[in-house]
Design a protein around this motif. Structure first.
Motif, PDB file in Angstrom:
ATOM      1  N   VAL A 111      97.620  32.846  30.024  1.00 44.13           N
ATOM      2  CA  VAL A 111      97.720  31.394  29.972  1.00 44.13           C
ATOM      3  C   VAL A 111      98.942  30.973  30.772  1.00 44.13           C
ATOM      4  N   LEU A 112      98.766  30.037  31.684  1.00 46.42           N
ATOM      5  CA  LEU A 112      99.883  29.511  32.469  1.00 46.42           C
ATOM      6  C   LEU A 112     100.074  28.043  32.124  1.00 46.42           C
ATOM      7  N   ALA A 113     101.302  27.659  31.800  1.00 46.05           N
ATOM      8  CA  ALA A 113     101.610  26.279  31.420  1.00 46.05           C
ATOM      9  C   ALA A 113     102.693  25.729  32.329  1.00 46.05           C
ATOM     10  N   ASP A 114     102.485  24.496  32.835  1.00 48.06           N
ATOM     11  CA  ASP A 114     103.485  23.892  33.714  1.00 48.06           C
ATOM     12  C   ASP A 114     104.638  23.318  32.885  1.00 48.06           C
ATOM     13  N   GLN A 115     105.582  22.655  33.565  1.00 49.33           N
ATOM     14  CA  GLN A 115     106.783  22.181  32.885  1.00 49.33           C
ATOM     15  C   GLN A 115     106.498  21.083  31.856  1.00 49.33           C
ATOM     16  N   HIS A 116     105.292  20.493  31.921  1.00 43.72           N
ATOM     17  CA  HIS A 116     104.908  19.464  30.963  1.00 43.72           C
ATOM     18  C   HIS A 116     104.054  20.029  29.836  1.00 43.72           C
ATOM     19  N   GLY A 117     103.843  21.341  29.854  1.00 46.71           N
ATOM     20  CA  GLY A 117     103.071  21.986  28.799  1.00 46.71           C
ATOM     21  C   GLY A 117     101.578  22.050  29.054  1.00 46.71           C
ATOM     22  N   LEU A 146     102.340  21.364  40.151  1.00 42.89           N
ATOM     23  CA  LEU A 146     100.895  21.430  40.293  1.00 42.89           C
ATOM     24  C   LEU A 146     100.307  22.321  39.210  1.00 42.89           C
ATOM     25  N   SER A 147      99.083  22.053  38.850  1.00 45.15           N
ATOM     26  CA  SER A 147      98.331  22.957  37.994  1.00 45.15           C
ATOM     27  C   SER A 147      96.857  22.785  38.312  1.00 45.15           C
ATOM     28  N   PRO A 148      96.057  23.862  38.179  1.00 43.15           N
ATOM     29  CA  PRO A 148      94.642  23.743  38.510  1.00 43.15           C
ATOM     30  C   PRO A 148      93.901  22.716  37.658  1.00 43.15           C
TER      31      PRO A 148
END
Length: 426
Positions: free
Chosen positions: A80-86, A401-403
């Protein structure tokens, strides 16, 4: 052996301790991009060593904004990959995204946590330099396309009859304006040059009034448009507007391909403009021009095809050849047009997801991010990396960015992009 250690050897920095290690097969390595581009000798040598690491569920592999010390491939399990905003998304082994590294930039753009027990492969970031290498004087035909007679013919023509390559001419108004601006021409003189082509002049006013430029007072004439946009930006826009002429042909064979290429180039260039505007790290008009010209190399190739007897090619061979020829030929065209090196580099590497170009966001990075975004929208199950996993994504300073939102800023700007497209198309 030194070269192998350089690419696959120990990576610097701290990493969580694995539960254990295990061998990796050459069959597995041949599934991974760009490792699969390495020679069989290197792959076999590397596979003889134990380099696969295993981790239990719940382990954090890296955290957002940490310096990146290596590229990581997911071989088994789910992360699981989470960006800086969760905002999180998952990558599972065996998926299209897992064929590429789950991280490869100078810094981490997400926090990666093992959802299940996982196996990963760590390699040096230098591995990303194995893609995108080519010689201007030679066009390498991929092994799986050796049977493409059309591509082989063009590759031979490109290498041995370089001077005969049919390079389109850059429109006169674009050449004159560029030469004038290089001599520090003033706005009034620039306007006189632009007005030599009434159609370009009218289009420039239309572009200056489109939603890409936030303004409450419309530009009423060419001078207003140039003042609003700026001289250097005007140079890029005039070149972009005049390039449409190059995408036309009387040949029935070329007409359909060129029309499709023009539409794709317009969409890509609009994405580049919006992304550059929001990042504020590159000039938006330069980004637009880079997006519009990065596939220009397809045109000399299509001209070559049109001159051949019909029995020498078919639609399948043409479509297979285009991704191979556009970068090296595009670089030659832009060099012939005396474009700055940053535009040539964008043409050379616009489809090289892991191109390494230092820590600063470049025009190439803008084009790569925009092209990947456009392809993800059209080919959900294609062999494409996660957009947050490529080096260019780590260089964006003002947003991440996130997918899941796949460049949400570009989605939010859909109306602006569509209106800008209409301005260029009509």
């Amino acid at each position: 052996m030194k070269a192998i250690k350089s690419l696959f050897g120990k990576v610097s920095g701290k990493s969580p301790a694995p539960l254990g290690t295990q061998p990796i097969t050459t069959e597995t390595l041949r599934q991974l991009f760009p490792i699969r581009n390495l020679s069989e000798e290197i792959l076999q040598t590397f596979a003889a060593e134990n380099h696969v690491e295993t981790y239990s569920a719940g382990r954090t592999l890296f955290s957002v904004n940490e310096p990146s010390t290596c590229a990581i491939f997911l071989l088994d399990g789910t992360v699981v990959l989470a960006d800086q905003h969760g905002k999180g998304y998952e990558i599972s082994a065996g998926s299209a995204q897992a064929k590429f590294p789950i991280c490869s930039g100078a810094k981490q753009t997400a926090t990666a946590t093992a959802k299940t027990d996982i196996s990963i492969l760590r390699v040096s970031l230098k591995i990303m330099l194995t893609s995108g290498r080519f010689d201007h004087g030679k066009l390498d035909v991929p092994e799986d396309l050796q049977g493409n007679r059309l591509l082989s013919l063009f590759a031979d023509h490109f290498q041995h009859h370089h001077h005969e390559l049919e390079i389109p001419s850059l429109p006169e108004v674009a050449i004159k304006l560029r030469q004038a601006i290089q001599k520090d021409v003033n706005i009034d003189d620039a306007v006189k040059i632009i007005q030599l082509d009434p159609a370009i002049s009218a289009k420039l006013i239309e572009v200056a009034n489109c939603p890409l430029y936030l303004t409450t007072v419309p530009a009423k004439n060419c001078k207003d448009a140039v003042i609003r946009i700026g001289l250097n930006a005007t140079r890029s826009l005039v070149t972009a507007l005049s390039i449409k002429q190059i995408f036309k042909s009387k040949s029935p064979l070329l007409k359909t391909y060129l029309e499709d290429l023009w539409k794709q180039s317009l969409y890509l260039s609009s994405l580049c403009h919006v992304l550059a505007s929001h990042s504020q790290q590159q000039n938006p008009e330069d980004a637009l021009l880079a997006g519009l010209t990065c596939d220009i190399g397809v045109i000399p190739f299509l001209s070559f095809v049109a001159d051949l007897p019909l029995e020498y090619h078919n639609e399948t061979e043409i479509e297979q050849a285009i991704p191979v020829v556009r970068a090296p030929v595009g670089a030659v065209v832009l060099k012939e047009w005396d474009f700055a090196d940053e535009f040539i580099q964008a043409a050379k590497h616009s489809s090289d997801w892991f191109h390494a170009s230092g820590d600063t966001l470049t025009l190439t990075d803008i084009v790569v991010l925009s092209r990947l975004h456009a392809l993800i929208g059209k080919k959900a199950n294609a062999d494409l990396p996660a957009i947050s996993a490529i080096p260019a994504a780590a260089k964006l300073k003002t947003f991440s960015l996130s997918p899941e939102n796949t460049l949400a800023i570009l989605h939010d700007a859909k109306a602006k992009i569509q209106e800008a497209l209409n301005t260029f198309i009509t």
